[in-house]
Scaffold this motif. Structure first.
Motif, PDB file in Angstrom:
ATOM      1  N   SER A 190      -8.610   0.320  -2.151  1.00 61.54           N
ATOM      2  CA  SER A 190      -9.067   1.692  -1.914  1.00 61.54           C
ATOM      3  C   SER A 190      -8.023   2.725  -2.325  1.00 61.54           C
ATOM      4  O   SER A 190      -6.830   2.446  -2.416  1.00 61.54           O
ATOM      5  CB  SER A 190      -9.422   1.881  -0.436  1.00 61.54           C
ATOM      6  OG  SER A 190      -8.283   1.681   0.395  1.00 61.54           O
ATOM      7  N   ASP A 211      -7.894  -5.056  -0.449  1.00 65.13           N
ATOM      8  CA  ASP A 211      -8.010  -3.607  -0.286  1.00 65.13           C
ATOM      9  C   ASP A 211      -7.477  -2.925  -1.544  1.00 65.13           C
ATOM     10  O   ASP A 211      -6.278  -2.924  -1.798  1.00 65.13           O
ATOM     11  CB  ASP A 211      -7.214  -3.146   0.938  1.00 65.13           C
ATOM     12  CG  ASP A 211      -7.485  -1.682   1.301  1.00 65.13           C
ATOM     13  OD1 ASP A 211      -8.039  -0.951   0.444  1.00 65.13           O
ATOM     14  OD2 ASP A 211      -7.159  -1.277   2.425  1.00 65.13           O
ATOM     15  N   ARG A 259      -3.809  -0.595  -1.399  1.00 62.19           N
ATOM     16  CA  ARG A 259      -4.373   0.743  -1.184  1.00 62.19           C
ATOM     17  C   ARG A 259      -3.392   1.842  -1.605  1.00 62.19           C
ATOM     18  O   ARG A 259      -2.200   1.767  -1.369  1.00 62.19           O
ATOM     19  CB  ARG A 259      -4.701   0.923   0.306  1.00 62.19           C
ATOM     20  CG  ARG A 259      -5.346   2.254   0.659  1.00 62.19           C
ATOM     21  CD  ARG A 259      -5.371   2.490   2.153  1.00 62.19           C
ATOM     22  NE  ARG A 259      -4.020   2.703   2.663  1.00 62.19           N
ATOM     23  CZ  ARG A 259      -3.453   1.941   3.581  1.00 62.19           C
ATOM     24  NH1 ARG A 259      -4.100   0.899   4.082  1.00 62.19           N
ATOM     25  NH2 ARG A 259      -2.213   2.189   3.987  1.00 62.19           N
ATOM     26  N   SER A 267       0.811  -1.220   0.000  1.00 60.97           N
ATOM     27  CA  SER A 267       0.000   0.000   0.000  1.00 60.97           C
ATOM     28  C   SER A 267       0.840   1.265   0.000  1.00 60.97           C
ATOM     29  O   SER A 267       2.003   1.285   0.410  1.00 60.97           O
ATOM     30  CB  SER A 267      -0.918   0.011   1.228  1.00 60.97           C
ATOM     31  OG  SER A 267      -0.161  -0.007   2.424  1.00 60.97           O
TER      32      SER A 267
END
Length: 317
Positions: free
Chosen positions: A104, A102, A76, A38
Protein backbone atom coordinates in the motif's frame (compact mmCIF):
# COMPACT_ATOMS: atom_id res chain seq x y z
CA UNK A 1 18.89 -18.36 18.17
CA UNK A 2 17.36 -17.74 14.73
CA UNK A 3 16.36 -14.28 13.55
CA UNK A 4 12.53 -14.21 13.26
CA UNK A 5 11.64 -10.57 12.63
CA UNK A 6 13.40 -7.50 11.29
CA UNK A 7 11.82 -4.04 11.26
CA UNK A 8 13.27 -0.91 9.65
CA UNK A 9 10.02 1.03 9.41
CA UNK A 10 10.19 4.82 8.90
CA UNK A 11 13.98 5.05 9.21
CA UNK A 12 14.63 7.24 6.15
CA UNK A 13 16.39 4.35 4.47
CA UNK A 14 17.43 4.56 0.85
CA UNK A 15 17.51 1.80 -1.72
CA UNK A 16 21.20 1.03 -1.08
CA UNK A 17 20.64 0.27 2.60
CA UNK A 18 17.55 -1.75 1.75
CA UNK A 19 19.68 -3.84 -0.61
CA UNK A 20 22.20 -4.44 2.19
CA UNK A 21 19.42 -5.56 4.53
CA UNK A 22 17.92 -7.87 1.92
CA UNK A 23 21.26 -9.36 0.94
CA UNK A 24 22.13 -9.96 4.61
CA UNK A 25 18.86 -11.85 5.07
CA UNK A 26 19.65 -14.03 2.08
CA UNK A 27 22.26 -15.83 4.16
CA UNK A 28 21.10 -19.43 4.27
CA UNK A 29 21.60 -19.56 8.06
CA UNK A 30 18.88 -16.94 8.59
CA UNK A 31 15.20 -17.88 8.66
CA UNK A 32 13.28 -14.60 9.08
CA UNK A 33 9.49 -14.77 9.24
CA UNK A 34 8.84 -11.01 9.03
CA UNK A 35 10.54 -8.29 6.99
CA UNK A 36 9.22 -4.75 7.51
CA UNK A 37 10.80 -2.01 5.38
CA UNK A 38 7.75 0.26 5.35
CA UNK A 39 7.79 4.06 5.11
CA UNK A 40 11.20 4.45 3.52
CA UNK A 41 12.29 5.48 0.02
CA UNK A 42 13.75 2.37 -1.59
CA UNK A 43 12.84 2.63 -5.26
CA UNK A 44 15.07 0.31 -7.29
CA UNK A 45 16.15 -1.82 -4.30
CA UNK A 46 15.56 -5.14 -6.08
CA UNK A 47 17.22 -4.32 -9.39
CA UNK A 48 20.33 -6.41 -8.67
CA UNK A 49 18.20 -9.27 -7.40
CA UNK A 50 16.34 -9.27 -10.72
CA UNK A 51 19.59 -9.45 -12.69
CA UNK A 52 21.12 -12.16 -10.51
CA UNK A 53 18.05 -14.40 -10.25
CA UNK A 54 17.51 -14.28 -14.01
CA UNK A 55 21.07 -15.55 -14.58
CA UNK A 56 21.48 -18.12 -11.79
CA UNK A 57 18.99 -19.90 -9.52
CA UNK A 58 19.10 -18.54 -5.96
CA UNK A 59 19.92 -21.98 -4.61
CA UNK A 60 23.26 -21.63 -6.40
CA UNK A 61 24.09 -18.80 -3.98
CA UNK A 62 22.67 -20.60 -0.93
CA UNK A 63 19.78 -18.12 -0.71
CA UNK A 64 16.71 -20.26 -1.13
CA UNK A 65 16.21 -21.28 2.51
CA UNK A 66 16.05 -17.74 3.89
CA UNK A 67 13.40 -16.51 1.48
CA UNK A 68 11.35 -19.69 1.88
CA UNK A 69 10.82 -18.92 5.56
CA UNK A 70 9.39 -15.42 4.95
CA UNK A 71 5.75 -15.10 6.06
CA UNK A 72 5.21 -11.32 6.17
CA UNK A 73 6.58 -8.71 3.74
CA UNK A 74 5.67 -5.09 4.48
CA UNK A 75 6.75 -2.59 1.82
CA UNK A 76 4.13 0.08 2.53
CA UNK A 77 4.96 3.70 1.68
CA UNK A 78 8.28 3.16 -0.10
CA UNK A 79 7.66 5.12 -3.30
CA UNK A 80 7.85 1.91 -5.28
CA UNK A 81 6.84 2.22 -8.93
CA UNK A 82 5.86 -0.18 -11.71
CA UNK A 83 9.50 -1.14 -12.36
CA UNK A 84 9.89 -2.17 -8.71
CA UNK A 85 6.77 -4.32 -9.02
CA UNK A 86 8.27 -5.93 -12.10
CA UNK A 87 11.47 -6.68 -10.16
CA UNK A 88 9.49 -7.95 -7.18
CA UNK A 89 7.77 -10.61 -9.27
CA UNK A 90 11.15 -12.32 -9.71
CA UNK A 91 11.49 -12.63 -5.93
CA UNK A 92 8.00 -14.00 -5.24
CA UNK A 93 8.62 -17.55 -6.56
CA UNK A 94 11.30 -17.89 -3.86
CA UNK A 95 8.80 -16.95 -1.11
CA UNK A 96 6.46 -19.97 -1.19
CA UNK A 97 5.28 -19.42 2.40
CA UNK A 98 4.40 -15.73 2.10
CA UNK A 99 1.11 -15.07 3.90
CA UNK A 100 0.89 -11.27 4.24
CA UNK A 101 1.93 -8.78 1.56
CA UNK A 102 1.54 -5.02 2.06
CA UNK A 103 2.30 -2.86 -0.99
CA UNK A 104 0.00 0.00 0.00
CA UNK A 105 0.87 3.66 -0.52
CA UNK A 106 3.16 2.93 -3.48
CA UNK A 107 2.47 4.39 -6.96
CA UNK A 108 2.87 1.08 -8.80
CA UNK A 109 -0.16 1.85 -11.03
CA UNK A 110 -1.89 -0.65 -13.32
CA UNK A 111 1.35 -1.64 -15.05
CA UNK A 112 2.78 -2.67 -11.69
CA UNK A 113 -0.26 -4.81 -10.94
CA UNK A 114 -0.05 -6.41 -14.37
CA UNK A 115 3.57 -7.32 -13.61
CA UNK A 116 2.44 -9.10 -10.44
CA UNK A 117 -0.56 -10.85 -11.98
CA UNK A 118 1.54 -13.81 -13.31
CA UNK A 119 2.50 -14.51 -9.67
CA UNK A 120 -1.19 -14.53 -8.67
CA UNK A 121 -2.07 -16.67 -11.70
CA UNK A 122 0.52 -19.24 -10.67
CA UNK A 123 -0.87 -19.13 -7.14
CA UNK A 124 -4.34 -19.83 -8.54
CA UNK A 125 -3.10 -23.03 -10.15
CA UNK A 126 -1.83 -24.58 -6.92
CA UNK A 127 -2.44 -24.24 -3.17
CA UNK A 128 -1.16 -20.85 -2.00
CA UNK A 129 -0.34 -19.52 1.46
CA UNK A 130 -1.06 -15.87 0.56
CA UNK A 131 -3.90 -14.73 2.83
CA UNK A 132 -3.71 -10.94 3.29
CA UNK A 133 -3.07 -8.49 0.43
CA UNK A 134 -2.98 -4.71 0.83
CA UNK A 135 -2.96 -2.61 -2.35
CA UNK A 136 -4.46 0.55 -0.91
CA UNK A 137 -3.44 3.89 -2.44
CA UNK A 138 -1.43 2.38 -5.30
CA UNK A 139 -2.74 4.68 -8.07
CA UNK A 140 -4.74 1.83 -9.56
CA UNK A 141 -7.56 2.28 -12.06
CA UNK A 142 -10.67 0.20 -12.65
CA UNK A 143 -8.89 -1.63 -15.48
CA UNK A 144 -6.07 -2.96 -13.32
CA UNK A 145 -8.32 -3.78 -10.37
CA UNK A 146 -10.79 -5.66 -12.58
CA UNK A 147 -7.97 -7.87 -13.87
CA UNK A 148 -6.67 -8.38 -10.34
CA UNK A 149 -10.04 -9.33 -8.84
CA UNK A 150 -10.67 -11.79 -11.67
CA UNK A 151 -7.42 -13.60 -10.88
CA UNK A 152 -7.88 -13.47 -7.10
CA UNK A 153 -11.36 -14.95 -7.47
CA UNK A 154 -9.79 -18.15 -8.81
CA UNK A 155 -7.23 -18.80 -6.07
CA UNK A 156 -7.37 -22.40 -4.84
CA UNK A 157 -6.85 -21.09 -1.32
CA UNK A 158 -8.95 -17.90 -1.28
CA UNK A 159 -7.69 -14.69 0.29
CA UNK A 160 -8.66 -13.89 3.86
CA UNK A 161 -8.21 -10.12 3.57
CA UNK A 162 -7.98 -7.61 0.69
CA UNK A 163 -7.62 -3.84 0.64
CA UNK A 164 -7.96 -1.74 -2.51
CA UNK A 165 -8.82 1.41 -0.54
CA UNK A 166 -7.95 4.93 -1.70
CA UNK A 167 -7.75 4.06 -5.39
CA UNK A 168 -9.95 6.12 -7.73
CA UNK A 169 -12.01 3.32 -9.24
CA UNK A 170 -15.46 4.88 -9.54
CA UNK A 171 -18.87 3.23 -9.64
CA UNK A 172 -17.65 0.70 -12.25
CA UNK A 173 -15.83 -1.13 -9.46
CA UNK A 174 -19.18 -2.41 -8.16
CA UNK A 175 -19.49 -5.10 -10.85
CA UNK A 176 -16.11 -6.78 -10.20
CA UNK A 177 -16.60 -6.40 -6.44
CA UNK A 178 -20.00 -8.09 -6.60
CA UNK A 179 -18.39 -11.08 -8.29
CA UNK A 180 -15.49 -11.08 -5.82
CA UNK A 181 -17.93 -11.28 -2.90
CA UNK A 182 -18.81 -14.78 -4.13
CA UNK A 183 -15.41 -15.95 -2.88
CA UNK A 184 -14.58 -16.76 0.73
CA UNK A 185 -13.09 -13.29 1.41
CA UNK A 186 -13.43 -12.44 5.10
CA UNK A 187 -12.08 -8.89 5.39
CA UNK A 188 -12.60 -6.30 2.63
CA UNK A 189 -11.51 -2.65 2.61
CA UNK A 190 -12.92 -0.48 -0.20
CA UNK A 191 -12.72 2.85 1.59
CA UNK A 192 -12.68 5.94 -0.65
CA UNK A 193 -12.76 4.28 -4.08
CA UNK A 194 -15.52 6.51 -5.48
CA UNK A 195 -18.42 4.04 -5.56
CA UNK A 196 -21.10 6.72 -5.21
CA UNK A 197 -24.82 5.96 -5.05
CA UNK A 198 -24.80 4.20 -8.44
CA UNK A 199 -22.00 1.89 -7.29
CA UNK A 200 -23.89 0.86 -4.16
CA UNK A 201 -27.01 0.33 -6.27
CA UNK A 202 -25.07 -2.02 -8.56
CA UNK A 203 -23.66 -3.88 -5.55
CA UNK A 204 -27.21 -4.49 -4.31
CA UNK A 205 -28.03 -6.12 -7.64
CA UNK A 206 -24.90 -8.28 -7.75
CA UNK A 207 -24.45 -9.31 -4.12
CA UNK A 208 -24.57 -13.13 -3.78
CA UNK A 209 -27.14 -14.91 -1.62
CA UNK A 210 -24.49 -15.75 0.97
CA UNK A 211 -21.46 -13.63 1.85
CA UNK A 212 -18.61 -14.88 4.04
CA UNK A 213 -17.44 -11.45 5.25
CA UNK A 214 -16.69 -10.77 8.91
CA UNK A 215 -15.51 -7.18 8.35
CA UNK A 216 -16.02 -4.58 5.62
CA UNK A 217 -14.99 -0.92 5.25
CA UNK A 218 -17.15 1.03 2.75
CA UNK A 219 -16.50 4.47 4.25
CA UNK A 220 -15.96 7.71 2.29
CA UNK A 221 -17.77 6.54 -0.83
CA UNK A 222 -20.54 9.19 -0.91
CA UNK A 223 -23.20 6.57 -1.35
CA UNK A 224 -26.09 8.48 0.22
CA UNK A 225 -29.19 6.43 1.00
CA UNK A 226 -28.01 3.65 -1.30
CA UNK A 227 -25.32 2.94 1.32
CA UNK A 228 -28.08 2.07 3.77
CA UNK A 229 -29.94 0.00 1.17
CA UNK A 230 -26.75 -1.95 0.48
CA UNK A 231 -26.30 -2.55 4.21
CA UNK A 232 -29.83 -3.93 4.40
CA UNK A 233 -28.95 -6.61 1.83
CA UNK A 234 -25.44 -7.23 3.08
CA UNK A 235 -26.31 -7.77 6.74
CA UNK A 236 -29.15 -10.15 5.82
CA UNK A 237 -26.80 -12.22 3.63
CA UNK A 238 -23.64 -12.19 5.75
CA UNK A 239 -24.47 -14.17 8.90
CA UNK A 240 -20.89 -13.96 10.23
CA UNK A 241 -20.49 -10.20 9.75
CA UNK A 242 -19.07 -8.52 12.86
CA UNK A 243 -17.68 -5.12 11.84
CA UNK A 244 -18.95 -2.53 9.34
CA UNK A 245 -17.48 0.90 8.68
CA UNK A 246 -19.94 3.03 6.69
CA UNK A 247 -18.70 6.42 7.92
CA UNK A 248 -18.65 9.57 5.77
CA UNK A 249 -21.10 8.46 3.10
CA UNK A 250 -23.42 11.50 2.91
CA UNK A 251 -26.30 9.40 4.24
CA UNK A 252 -29.55 11.38 4.70
CA UNK A 253 -31.54 11.12 7.92
CA UNK A 254 -34.12 8.81 6.32
CA UNK A 255 -31.32 6.23 6.01
CA UNK A 256 -31.66 5.57 9.74
CA UNK A 257 -34.90 3.63 9.36
CA UNK A 258 -33.27 1.47 6.68
CA UNK A 259 -30.27 0.86 8.94
CA UNK A 260 -32.64 -0.04 11.78
CA UNK A 261 -34.39 -2.55 9.51
CA UNK A 262 -31.05 -4.08 8.48
CA UNK A 263 -30.15 -4.70 12.12
CA UNK A 264 -33.56 -6.25 12.71
CA UNK A 265 -33.16 -8.77 9.90
CA UNK A 266 -29.54 -9.53 10.80
CA UNK A 267 -28.43 -12.67 12.58
CA UNK A 268 -27.43 -10.80 15.74
CA UNK A 269 -23.66 -11.20 15.47
CA UNK A 270 -22.80 -7.62 14.46
CA UNK A 271 -20.55 -5.96 17.04
CA UNK A 272 -19.98 -2.53 15.50
CA UNK A 273 -21.55 -0.35 12.79
CA UNK A 274 -19.69 2.94 12.35
CA UNK A 275 -21.87 5.74 10.97
CA UNK A 276 -19.74 8.68 12.06
CA UNK A 277 -19.22 11.49 9.59
CA UNK A 278 -22.79 11.20 8.28
CA UNK A 279 -23.69 14.52 9.83
CA UNK A 280 -27.40 14.34 9.22
CA UNK A 281 -27.28 11.90 12.12
CA UNK A 282 -26.73 12.84 15.74
CA UNK A 283 -26.15 10.69 18.81
CA UNK A 284 -28.37 12.79 21.12
CA UNK A 285 -31.28 12.79 18.65
CA UNK A 286 -31.08 9.27 17.20
CA UNK A 287 -29.33 7.01 19.72
CA UNK A 288 -32.65 5.81 21.18
CA UNK A 289 -33.60 4.34 17.80
CA UNK A 290 -30.76 1.83 18.16
CA UNK A 291 -30.81 1.39 21.94
CA UNK A 292 -31.89 -2.26 21.62
CA UNK A 293 -28.81 -3.18 19.58
CA UNK A 294 -25.91 -3.71 21.94
CA UNK A 295 -22.84 -5.90 22.27
CA UNK A 296 -21.41 -6.58 25.72
CA UNK A 297 -23.45 -3.69 27.09
CA UNK A 298 -22.22 -1.18 24.50
CA UNK A 299 -24.11 0.33 21.54
CA UNK A 300 -23.45 -1.40 18.23
CA UNK A 301 -24.22 1.70 16.17
CA UNK A 302 -21.69 4.54 16.45
CA UNK A 303 -23.26 7.91 15.57
CA UNK A 304 -21.79 11.40 15.17
CA UNK A 305 -21.74 13.46 18.34
CA UNK A 306 -22.74 16.75 16.68
CA UNK A 307 -25.57 17.95 14.49
CA UNK A 308 -24.88 19.06 10.91
CA UNK A 309 -25.20 22.72 11.89
CA UNK A 310 -22.33 22.27 14.35
CA UNK A 311 -20.08 20.08 12.22
CA UNK A 312 -18.88 20.59 8.62
CA UNK A 313 -20.63 18.24 6.19
CA UNK A 314 -17.66 16.62 4.55
CA UNK A 315 -16.32 13.10 4.03
CA UNK A 316 -12.84 13.99 5.22
CA UNK A 317 -12.51 13.38 8.98
Amino acid sequence: MSLCSLKFSDNCLGKHFAKLVFNALLDASSSPFILNLSDNNITGWLFNFNQRSSTWPLSYFGMGKALQSLRVLNLRGNNLCKDDADNLKHAFPYMPNLEILDLSDNPIEDDGIRSLIPFFVEASEKPSTLADLNLGDCDLSISGVTQLLDVLSNLKNPLHSLSIAHNELGSQAAGPLGKFLRTFIRVLNVEDIGLGSSGFLKLQEDIPKEVKLVSINISKNRGGIETANFLLKLISRAPELLLVNAAYNFMPVESLTVVHSSLKVGKGKLKRLDLRGNTRFCQSAHATLFAEFQHCGRPIVILPLLLAAEEPYDDDP
